[in-house]
Design a protein around this motif. Sequence first.
Motif, PDB file in Angstrom:
ATOM      1  N   SER A 133       0.820  -1.226   0.000  1.00 22.34           N
ATOM      2  CA  SER A 133       0.000   0.000   0.000  1.00 22.34           C
ATOM      3  C   SER A 133       0.848   1.270   0.000  1.00 22.34           C
ATOM      4  CB  SER A 133      -0.947  -0.003   1.202  1.00 22.34           C
ATOM      5  OG  SER A 133      -0.168  -0.129   2.372  1.00 22.34           O
ATOM      6  N   GLU A 134       2.156   1.114   0.193  1.00 22.59           N
ATOM      7  CA  GLU A 134       3.036   2.293   0.195  1.00 22.59           C
ATOM      8  C   GLU A 134       3.394   2.754  -1.218  1.00 22.59           C
ATOM      9  OE1 GLU A 134       3.344  -0.329   2.069  1.00 22.59           O
ATOM     10  OE2 GLU A 134       3.161   0.477   4.101  1.00 22.59           O
ATOM     11  N   ILE A 135       3.108   1.934  -2.223  1.00 27.73           N
ATOM     12  CA  ILE A 135       3.383   2.367  -3.608  1.00 27.73           C
ATOM     13  C   ILE A 135       2.250   3.297  -4.044  1.00 27.73           C
ATOM     14  CG2 ILE A 135       3.735   1.619  -6.007  1.00 27.73           C
ATOM     15  CD1 ILE A 135       4.592  -1.116  -4.981  1.00 27.73           C
ATOM     16  N   ASP A 136       2.594   4.503  -4.486  1.00 29.09           N
ATOM     17  CA  ASP A 136       1.564   5.461  -4.892  1.00 29.09           C
ATOM     18  C   ASP A 136       1.137   5.244  -6.344  1.00 29.09           C
ATOM     19  OD1 ASP A 136       1.415   7.351  -2.516  1.00 29.09           O
ATOM     20  OD2 ASP A 136       3.564   7.238  -2.903  1.00 29.09           O
ATOM     21  N   TYR A 137       2.116   4.964  -7.192  1.00 28.69           N
ATOM     22  CA  TYR A 137       1.820   4.792  -8.625  1.00 28.69           C
ATOM     23  C   TYR A 137       2.562   3.568  -9.175  1.00 28.69           C
ATOM     24  CZ  TYR A 137       1.241   9.912  -8.116  1.00 28.69           C
ATOM     25  OH  TYR A 137       0.911  11.161  -7.697  1.00 28.69           O
ATOM     26  N   GLY A 138       1.949   2.931 -10.160  1.00 29.54           N
ATOM     27  CA  GLY A 138       2.642   1.879 -10.899  1.00 29.54           C
ATOM     28  C   GLY A 138       2.629   2.273 -12.369  1.00 29.54           C
ATOM     29  N   ILE A 139       3.697   1.905 -13.073  1.00 34.17           N
ATOM     30  CA  ILE A 139       3.726   2.161 -14.520  1.00 34.17           C
ATOM     31  C   ILE A 139       3.933   0.826 -15.225  1.00 34.17           C
ATOM     32  CG2 ILE A 139       5.018   3.234 -16.418  1.00 34.17           C
ATOM     33  CD1 ILE A 139       5.528   5.627 -14.610  1.00 34.17           C
ATOM     34  N   LYS A 140       2.942   0.450 -16.040  1.00 36.57           N
ATOM     35  CA  LYS A 140       3.033  -0.820 -16.778  1.00 36.57           C
ATOM     36  C   LYS A 140       3.728  -0.611 -18.120  1.00 36.57           C
ATOM     37  CE  LYS A 140      -1.485  -0.839 -16.642  1.00 36.57           C
ATOM     38  NZ  LYS A 140      -2.846  -1.148 -17.092  1.00 36.57           N
ATOM     39  N   PHE A 141       4.385  -1.636 -18.588  1.00 43.86           N
ATOM     40  CA  PHE A 141       5.041  -1.649 -19.905  1.00 43.86           C
ATOM     41  C   PHE A 141       6.093  -0.542 -20.007  1.00 43.86           C
ATOM     42  CE2 PHE A 141       0.957  -3.759 -20.268  1.00 43.86           C
ATOM     43  CZ  PHE A 141       1.325  -4.944 -20.849  1.00 43.86           C
ATOM     44  N   GLU A 142       6.317  -0.021 -21.226  1.00 43.58           N
ATOM     45  CA  GLU A 142       7.400   0.959 -21.396  1.00 43.58           C
ATOM     46  C   GLU A 142       7.084   2.246 -20.623  1.00 43.58           C
ATOM     47  OE1 GLU A 142       8.732  -0.076 -25.918  1.00 43.58           O
ATOM     48  OE2 GLU A 142       6.644   0.420 -25.560  1.00 43.58           O
ATOM     49  N   GLY A 143       8.082   2.717 -19.866  1.00 47.03           N
ATOM     50  CA  GLY A 143       7.780   3.807 -18.937  1.00 47.03           C
ATOM     51  C   GLY A 143       8.208   5.195 -19.365  1.00 47.03           C
ATOM     52  N   GLU A 144       8.875   5.311 -20.513  1.00 53.27           N
ATOM     53  CA  GLU A 144       9.468   6.615 -20.874  1.00 53.27           C
ATOM     54  C   GLU A 144       8.431   7.727 -20.978  1.00 53.27           C
ATOM     55  OE1 GLU A 144      10.161   3.780 -22.506  1.00 53.27           O
ATOM     56  OE2 GLU A 144      12.332   3.524 -22.627  1.00 53.27           O
ATOM     57  N   ASN A 145       7.271   7.441 -21.574  1.00 52.70           N
ATOM     58  CA  ASN A 145       6.265   8.496 -21.728  1.00 52.70           C
ATOM     59  C   ASN A 145       5.485   8.720 -20.444  1.00 52.70           C
ATOM     60  OD1 ASN A 145       7.000   8.860 -24.382  1.00 52.70           O
ATOM     61  ND2 ASN A 145       5.512   7.376 -25.160  1.00 52.70           N
ATOM     62  N   ALA A 146       5.132   7.612 -19.783  1.00 56.86           N
ATOM     63  CA  ALA A 146       4.294   7.740 -18.580  1.00 56.86           C
ATOM     64  C   ALA A 146       4.998   8.509 -17.466  1.00 56.86           C
ATOM     65  CB  ALA A 146       3.887   6.345 -18.108  1.00 56.86           C
ATOM     66  N   ILE A 147       6.302   8.303 -17.303  1.00 56.87           N
ATOM     67  CA  ILE A 147       7.002   9.003 -16.217  1.00 56.87           C
ATOM     68  C   ILE A 147       7.004  10.514 -16.476  1.00 56.87           C
ATOM     69  CG2 ILE A 147       9.389   8.769 -17.129  1.00 56.87           C
ATOM     70  CD1 ILE A 147       8.968   8.169 -13.525  1.00 56.87           C
ATOM     71  N   LEU A 148       7.121  10.886 -17.742  1.00 57.03           N
ATOM     72  CA  LEU A 148       7.105  12.321 -18.070  1.00 57.03           C
ATOM     73  C   LEU A 148       5.723  12.916 -17.823  1.00 57.03           C
ATOM     74  CD1 LEU A 148       9.282  12.632 -21.297  1.00 57.03           C
ATOM     75  CD2 LEU A 148       9.900  13.183 -18.944  1.00 57.03           C
ATOM     76  N   ASP A 149       4.693  12.155 -18.243  1.00 55.56           N
ATOM     77  CA  ASP A 149       3.318  12.616 -18.009  1.00 55.56           C
ATOM     78  C   ASP A 149       3.071  12.799 -16.516  1.00 55.56           C
ATOM     79  OD1 ASP A 149       2.785  12.545 -20.680  1.00 55.56           O
ATOM     80  OD2 ASP A 149       1.679  10.651 -20.653  1.00 55.56           O
ATOM     81  N   LEU A 150       3.533  11.842 -15.746  1.00 56.18           N
ATOM     82  CA  LEU A 150       3.338  11.889 -14.291  1.00 56.18           C
ATOM     83  C   LEU A 150       4.047  13.107 -13.701  1.00 56.18           C
ATOM     84  CD1 LEU A 150       2.213  10.327 -11.809  1.00 56.18           C
ATOM     85  CD2 LEU A 150       4.414   9.168 -11.671  1.00 56.18           C
ATOM     86  N   CYS A 151       5.311  13.299 -14.088  1.00 54.27           N
ATOM     87  CA  CYS A 151       6.085  14.422 -13.547  1.00 54.27           C
ATOM     88  C   CYS A 151       5.479  15.772 -13.968  1.00 54.27           C
ATOM     89  CB  CYS A 151       7.541  14.350 -14.011  1.00 54.27           C
ATOM     90  SG  CYS A 151       8.444  13.033 -13.197  1.00 54.27           S
ATOM     91  N   SER A 152       4.906  15.795 -15.167  1.00 56.24           N
ATOM     92  CA  SER A 152       4.388  17.087 -15.655  1.00 56.24           C
ATOM     93  C   SER A 152       3.055  17.460 -14.994  1.00 56.24           C
ATOM     94  CB  SER A 152       4.215  17.039 -17.182  1.00 56.24           C
ATOM     95  OG  SER A 152       3.124  16.183 -17.476  1.00 56.24           O
ATOM     96  N   GLY A 153       2.471  16.525 -14.277  1.00 56.82           N
ATOM     97  CA  GLY A 153       1.220  16.832 -13.592  1.00 56.82           C
ATOM     98  C   GLY A 153      -0.007  16.610 -14.460  1.00 56.82           C
ATOM     99  N   LYS A 154       0.129  15.844 -15.517  1.00 55.74           N
ATOM    100  CA  LYS A 154      -1.010  15.543 -16.408  1.00 55.74           C
ATOM    101  C   LYS A 154      -2.122  14.839 -15.615  1.00 55.74           C
ATOM    102  CE  LYS A 154      -1.771  13.203 -20.833  1.00 55.74           C
ATOM    103  NZ  LYS A 154      -1.134  12.504 -21.934  1.00 55.74           N
TER     104      LYS A 154
END
Length: 490
Positions: free
Chosen positions: A116-137
């Motif tokens: 329960s301590e994990i806030d987010y998970g990213i499935k498959f290739e993460g290059e785009n999702a991590i940027l989206d997450l950091c940008s506040g999308k």
Amino acid sequence: MKYKKVILANFVAHEKNFWSRRAVLRSGLGYIAQSLYNNGIEYIVMDFALGYSINELLKKIKLFQPDLLAISMFTYKYAEAYEKIKKVKKEFKELKIVCGGPHITTYGESALTECSEIDYGIKFEGENAILDLCSGKDLRKIPGLIYRENSKIINNPNPTFIENLDSIPFPEYHNFELENYPIRNSSVNERIIPLVTSRGCPYNCIYCTVKSIMGKKFRTRSVENVISEIEYWYNKGYRKFSIVDDNFTLIRSRVLEFCQKIKDKGFENLYFLLQNGIRADKIDYELLVKMYDTGFREIGVGVESSQNQILKMLNKNENIETIEKAIKNLCEIGFAVDLYFIVGSPGETFEDVLSTAEFSCKYPVNYVFFFNLIPYPKTTLFDWVRENGKFIYEPEYYLNKINSSMNKPVFETPEFSAKERKKALITAKKTFKDFKRKSYFNKLKSRGAPKIIAYLISKIYSLYFVQILVNDIQIFRYIKERLWQKNSFR
Ligand code: SF4
């Protein structure tokens, strides 16, 4: 930007001991890092394979004050990773934690339920999702993201695989401790840079996780794009590259183009390794000669078994005759060849493994590995064992405690009991080791060494940890290169 300071961590545990020297640079983490770098997001890297402890990570968090901890997770030892995550969250309640990598892709939202301590998970290739997450999308609009909303876990649809791999910046490994990764055996005294030139594999080997993580479609970078990555490192003095693709030689014309472009560039003393293994049916003599001339030297081949009926059960789609021809060609041309076998396949018996062990001694290869077959969730093998075999340990246990190098089978079948499987693993490894020792002995004797000296040296030299030392320490490498010549036992 919602998240501006990130710690990237690889939790694959290695303690601070002799073996931690075997750490390899992780290209997956490198790709994520490069995406952050190119978008002006500050980050540092903690690779536990270099021997870091959780306490050191906690200290680093205190000093660096990140607003996001991004962890690359494998399924092996996932429970240990959960424990580390819990410790971090206990100390830093406000710090957001995102996990990606094969474990999250395989387990999806259940990873967030279990920890329960994990806030987010990213499935498959993460290059785009991590940027989206950091940008506040808007979290609902990030494909592949798993997140929490009012204590509910939301599992967004899977992303589509990145079609144009040239669109992802290749890793320049800023903020990685490049100098702390070990030098391996080579005539070029240089560290290894991993290269990913393609993703995915169209085959269906029943034990393989590649298709469920990277997809069945074989996606490639353009040769020019790969060459520009090599040039980047070449200009910094690097000469040694490990191509970590799962199926590098799938498209023959692409490999030929790669070899030609390397030649045209006039790069000197390049050294390539293909240790992930290639398919024997995807190489031929002419192609291999071109590859050798380009600097390919170390090649792994996934043989799995010498028995055609076992290869068929594994859905390998190739036969032992083709594999044998490829091994012959590789040895003849002078590559350092590693052969990979698995013990305990569906339908296999103790006698099959003995025949395979005998086969492993047929050619002057560099080394032979007999792996304990581990069924990973979401593979055909995993379902097959549920239906036709018996797990000796529950997956939760073996996925955390047992790996493919251990002589500890995790399932059995009526025709191949757990006891026999263990014996088969030990016997197969010993068969090759004895054979190799005898080869060293004969070689030393033929060079005039007294029998007792030849016996002692060959005995010590064939020990696995001695082989690693010889590969790692320059003076030993120098002696080895002079003692064993091309086409002889290394
Ligand atoms: S084992 Fe190799 S060839 Fe088979 S599916 Fe996996 S990556 Fe493809």
